[in-house]
Design a protein around this motif. Sequence first.
Motif, PDB file in Angstrom:
ATOM      1  N   ALA A 139      23.025 -50.121   3.382  1.00  0.00           N
ATOM      2  CA  ALA A 139      21.643 -50.185   3.609  1.00  0.00           C
ATOM      3  C   ALA A 139      21.151 -50.017   5.014  1.00  0.00           C
ATOM      4  O   ALA A 139      19.941 -49.681   5.199  1.00  0.00           O
ATOM      5  N   VAL A 140      22.099 -50.092   6.065  1.00  0.00           N
ATOM      6  CA  VAL A 140      21.581 -50.126   7.494  1.00  0.00           C
ATOM      7  C   VAL A 140      22.499 -49.112   8.388  1.00  0.00           C
ATOM      8  O   VAL A 140      22.155 -48.853   9.394  1.00  0.00           O
ATOM      9  N   SER A 141      23.349 -48.586   7.631  1.00  0.00           N
ATOM     10  CA  SER A 141      24.265 -47.442   8.298  1.00  0.00           C
ATOM     11  C   SER A 141      23.643 -45.904   8.266  1.00  0.00           C
ATOM     12  O   SER A 141      22.657 -45.787   7.553  1.00  0.00           O
ATOM     13  N   GLY A 142      23.997 -45.282   9.144  1.00  0.00           N
ATOM     14  CA  GLY A 142      23.456 -43.886   9.146  1.00  0.00           C
ATOM     15  C   GLY A 142      21.870 -43.765   9.819  1.00  0.00           C
ATOM     16  O   GLY A 142      21.419 -44.749  10.184  1.00  0.00           O
ATOM     17  N   ALA A 143      21.512 -42.584   9.788  1.00  0.00           N
ATOM     18  CA  ALA A 143      20.164 -42.324  10.409  1.00  0.00           C
ATOM     19  C   ALA A 143      19.065 -42.839   9.456  1.00  0.00           C
ATOM     20  O   ALA A 143      17.876 -43.071  10.320  1.00  0.00           O
ATOM     21  N   LYS A 144      19.019 -42.931   8.290  1.00  0.00           N
ATOM     22  CA  LYS A 144      17.997 -43.521   7.510  1.00  0.00           C
ATOM     23  C   LYS A 144      18.429 -44.365   6.529  1.00  0.00           C
ATOM     24  O   LYS A 144      18.685 -44.121   5.420  1.00  0.00           O
ATOM     25  N   GLY A 145      18.586 -45.661   6.847  1.00  0.00           N
ATOM     26  CA  GLY A 145      18.846 -46.700   5.985  1.00  0.00           C
ATOM     27  C   GLY A 145      17.617 -47.361   5.148  1.00  0.00           C
ATOM     28  O   GLY A 145      16.540 -46.879   5.340  1.00  0.00           O
ATOM     29  N   SER A 146      18.154 -47.679   4.092  1.00  0.00           N
ATOM     30  CA  SER A 146      17.271 -48.442   3.053  1.00  0.00           C
ATOM     31  C   SER A 146      16.840 -49.807   3.349  1.00  0.00           C
ATOM     32  O   SER A 146      15.711 -49.832   2.945  1.00  0.00           O
ATOM     33  N   GLY A 147      17.443 -50.359   4.360  1.00  0.00           N
ATOM     34  CA  GLY A 147      16.925 -51.592   4.720  1.00  0.00           C
ATOM     35  C   GLY A 147      17.446 -52.937   4.010  1.00  0.00           C
ATOM     36  O   GLY A 147      17.635 -52.847   2.794  1.00  0.00           O
ATOM     37  N   VAL A 148      17.400 -54.054   5.057  1.00  0.00           N
ATOM     38  CA  VAL A 148      17.816 -55.247   4.297  1.00  0.00           C
ATOM     39  C   VAL A 148      16.700 -56.212   4.733  1.00  0.00           C
ATOM     40  O   VAL A 148      16.105 -56.072   5.863  1.00  0.00           O
ATOM     41  N   SER A 149      16.431 -57.059   4.072  1.00  0.00           N
ATOM     42  CA  SER A 149      15.428 -58.192   4.223  1.00  0.00           C
ATOM     43  C   SER A 149      16.343 -59.570   4.490  1.00  0.00           C
ATOM     44  O   SER A 149      17.468 -59.840   4.123  1.00  0.00           O
ATOM     45  N   LEU A 150      15.924 -60.221   5.796  1.00  0.00           N
ATOM     46  CA  LEU A 150      16.761 -61.140   6.347  1.00  0.00           C
ATOM     47  C   LEU A 150      16.098 -62.615   5.876  1.00  0.00           C
ATOM     48  O   LEU A 150      16.775 -63.641   6.223  1.00  0.00           O
ATOM     49  N   GLY A 151      15.103 -62.795   4.920  1.00  0.00           N
ATOM     50  CA  GLY A 151      14.534 -64.007   4.678  1.00  0.00           C
ATOM     51  C   GLY A 151      13.683 -64.593   5.582  1.00  0.00           C
ATOM     52  O   GLY A 151      13.365 -63.913   6.914  1.00  0.00           O
ATOM     53  N   GLY A 152      13.439 -65.934   5.708  1.00  0.00           N
ATOM     54  CA  GLY A 152      12.913 -66.791   6.696  1.00  0.00           C
ATOM     55  C   GLY A 152      13.719 -67.027   7.653  1.00  0.00           C
ATOM     56  O   GLY A 152      14.863 -66.220   7.961  1.00  0.00           O
ATOM     57  N   PHE A 153      13.381 -68.047   8.734  1.00  0.00           N
ATOM     58  CA  PHE A 153      13.955 -68.399   9.903  1.00  0.00           C
ATOM     59  C   PHE A 153      15.436 -68.485   9.751  1.00  0.00           C
ATOM     60  O   PHE A 153      16.024 -68.893   8.843  1.00  0.00           O
ATOM     61  N   GLY A 154      16.084 -67.673  10.524  1.00  0.00           N
ATOM     62  CA  GLY A 154      17.508 -67.882  10.734  1.00  0.00           C
ATOM     63  C   GLY A 154      18.314 -66.912  10.019  1.00  0.00           C
ATOM     64  O   GLY A 154      19.504 -66.502  10.204  1.00  0.00           O
ATOM     65  N   GLY A 155      17.758 -66.426   8.947  1.00  0.00           N
ATOM     66  CA  GLY A 155      18.591 -65.343   8.197  1.00  0.00           C
ATOM     67  C   GLY A 155      18.980 -64.457   9.030  1.00  0.00           C
ATOM     68  O   GLY A 155      18.075 -63.881   9.798  1.00  0.00           O
ATOM     69  N   TYR A 156      20.464 -63.745   8.864  1.00  0.00           N
ATOM     70  CA  TYR A 156      20.772 -62.850   9.869  1.00  0.00           C
ATOM     71  C   TYR A 156      21.792 -61.663   9.314  1.00  0.00           C
ATOM     72  O   TYR A 156      22.150 -61.754   8.004  1.00  0.00           O
ATOM     73  N   ILE A 157      22.029 -60.631   9.963  1.00  0.00           N
ATOM     74  CA  ILE A 157      22.708 -59.807   9.739  1.00  0.00           C
ATOM     75  C   ILE A 157      23.637 -59.282  11.117  1.00  0.00           C
ATOM     76  O   ILE A 157      22.936 -59.369  12.197  1.00  0.00           O
ATOM     77  N   VAL A 158      24.893 -58.909  10.949  1.00  0.00           N
ATOM     78  CA  VAL A 158      25.820 -58.737  12.131  1.00  0.00           C
ATOM     79  C   VAL A 158      26.349 -57.345  11.797  1.00  0.00           C
ATOM     80  O   VAL A 158      27.006 -57.090  11.001  1.00  0.00           O
ATOM     81  N   MET A 159      25.976 -56.499  12.862  1.00  0.00           N
ATOM     82  CA  MET A 159      26.478 -54.875  12.770  1.00  0.00           C
ATOM     83  C   MET A 159      27.432 -54.584  13.861  1.00  0.00           C
ATOM     84  O   MET A 159      27.219 -54.980  15.023  1.00  0.00           O
ATOM     85  N   GLY A 160      28.082 -53.449  13.773  1.00  0.00           N
ATOM     86  CA  GLY A 160      29.006 -52.993  14.395  1.00  0.00           C
ATOM     87  C   GLY A 160      28.965 -51.533  14.564  1.00  0.00           C
ATOM     88  O   GLY A 160      28.063 -50.923  13.806  1.00  0.00           O
ATOM     89  N   PHE A 161      29.950 -50.850  15.565  1.00  0.00           N
ATOM     90  CA  PHE A 161      29.543 -49.526  15.711  1.00  0.00           C
ATOM     91  C   PHE A 161      31.010 -48.912  16.102  1.00  0.00           C
ATOM     92  O   PHE A 161      31.840 -49.648  16.091  1.00  0.00           O
ATOM     93  N   ASP A 162      31.150 -47.720  16.169  1.00  0.00           N
ATOM     94  CA  ASP A 162      32.564 -47.282  16.292  1.00  0.00           C
ATOM     95  C   ASP A 162      32.861 -46.721  17.874  1.00  0.00           C
ATOM     96  O   ASP A 162      33.890 -46.201  18.175  1.00  0.00           O
ATOM     97  N   HIS A 163      32.131 -47.313  18.604  1.00  0.00           N
ATOM     98  CA  HIS A 163      32.028 -47.341  20.095  1.00  0.00           C
ATOM     99  C   HIS A 163      31.286 -48.333  20.883  1.00  0.00           C
ATOM    100  O   HIS A 163      30.437 -49.031  20.152  1.00  0.00           O
ATOM    101  N   THR A 164      31.424 -48.387  21.913  1.00  0.00           N
ATOM    102  CA  THR A 164      30.846 -49.365  22.855  1.00  0.00           C
ATOM    103  C   THR A 164      29.258 -48.674  23.255  1.00  0.00           C
ATOM    104  O   THR A 164      29.369 -47.660  23.715  1.00  0.00           O
ATOM    105  N   ILE A 165      28.237 -49.394  22.914  1.00  0.00           N
ATOM    106  CA  ILE A 165      26.763 -48.723  23.388  1.00  0.00           C
ATOM    107  C   ILE A 165      26.763 -49.368  24.875  1.00  0.00           C
ATOM    108  O   ILE A 165      26.727 -50.373  25.275  1.00  0.00           O
TER     109      ILE A 165
END
Length: 336
Positions: free
Chosen positions: A77-103
């Motif tokens: 849902a969050v990869s690529g140029a046009k993700g469909s999106g995720v909801s994190l809910g209320g306070f604290g809900g989270y997502i951890v993402m990574g890449f194939d290189h260092t930004i």
Amino acid sequence: MKNFINYRAFSLACVALAVMSSCSSSDDTEEVIPINSSPYVTKVLDYSPAVGQFINMLPKYESGDTREKMIQKAQAAVSGAKGSGVSLGGFGGYIVMGFDHTIANVEGLRDFRVLGNAFWASSNPNASAAERGGSSEPGVIMVAYDRNKNGQPDADEWYEIAGSEHQNPKTIKNYEITYTKPDPNKAATSDPLATWATDIEYIYWSDNQGNSGYKTKNSFHTQSYYPEWNTADQISFKGTLLPNNAADESGNGNYWVQYSFAYGYADNVPNKDDESAIDIAWAVDQAGNRVNLPGVDFIKIYTGTNQESGAVGEISTEVFGIEDLHLLKQSIPTRN
């Protein structure tokens, strides 16, 4: 929660060389960026939402889905140029993402953009409102540089992006909240003044500031708001609590405006706004001191507020992806 709409030690020469390598960091290491690196998210390491009206929907939970399966769905849902999106809910809900290189952390420029679904209001009953507002559900951004090259964001590698509210006296550091799983057999509590609500005492919450209350269930979303793959009776989250940003500008609950903060947060402004772009140089340690990262390998985003907006629902950050601005050759100056 808005109605869901899919919508420093570097020279500027580093940008032109970004496809080959990043610049040397303060510890004299050099990051080699493969020529075919993606400017977008390529992996999700964790997805742990809080409670909310789009939980179990974005991404869609199906009976039997495990935590690992939901992480896979979040990644799609969050990869690529046009993700469909995720909801994190209320306070604290989270997502951890990574890449194939260092930004890369490029001096004088913003380095990455967080994609959300914030938008400006077409009108506002409060004509004297000074801030920009509409549907803004700010998420706190954490960044990590994989210094030991183990492919994982270790606990001592995380730093917070110090946005505009970092020093606001109303911001609470080390805030912690606990949500209790709702009893499906509990009788719903109605309110004749809130005809849109099906249960105003749906999910109980309490925090480490001595506060407690309930998250409301509305008639627009009838599924469980508690992440169904999580079998625990309670879930807790800890982080920086931002000030409330939503106001009932109608005075009767009919028109809520969620005001954006000046800079430094996810899902805070529309994606085309420069303030959706982040400078890695804004990262600070737990004591609030600036840190000099050569770049970042992992980004964590969590919902930064604990507030409801009437029929609009809880404020919850949405994430559609992240862009490496240097690989996309977008030069956005940092703030002075």
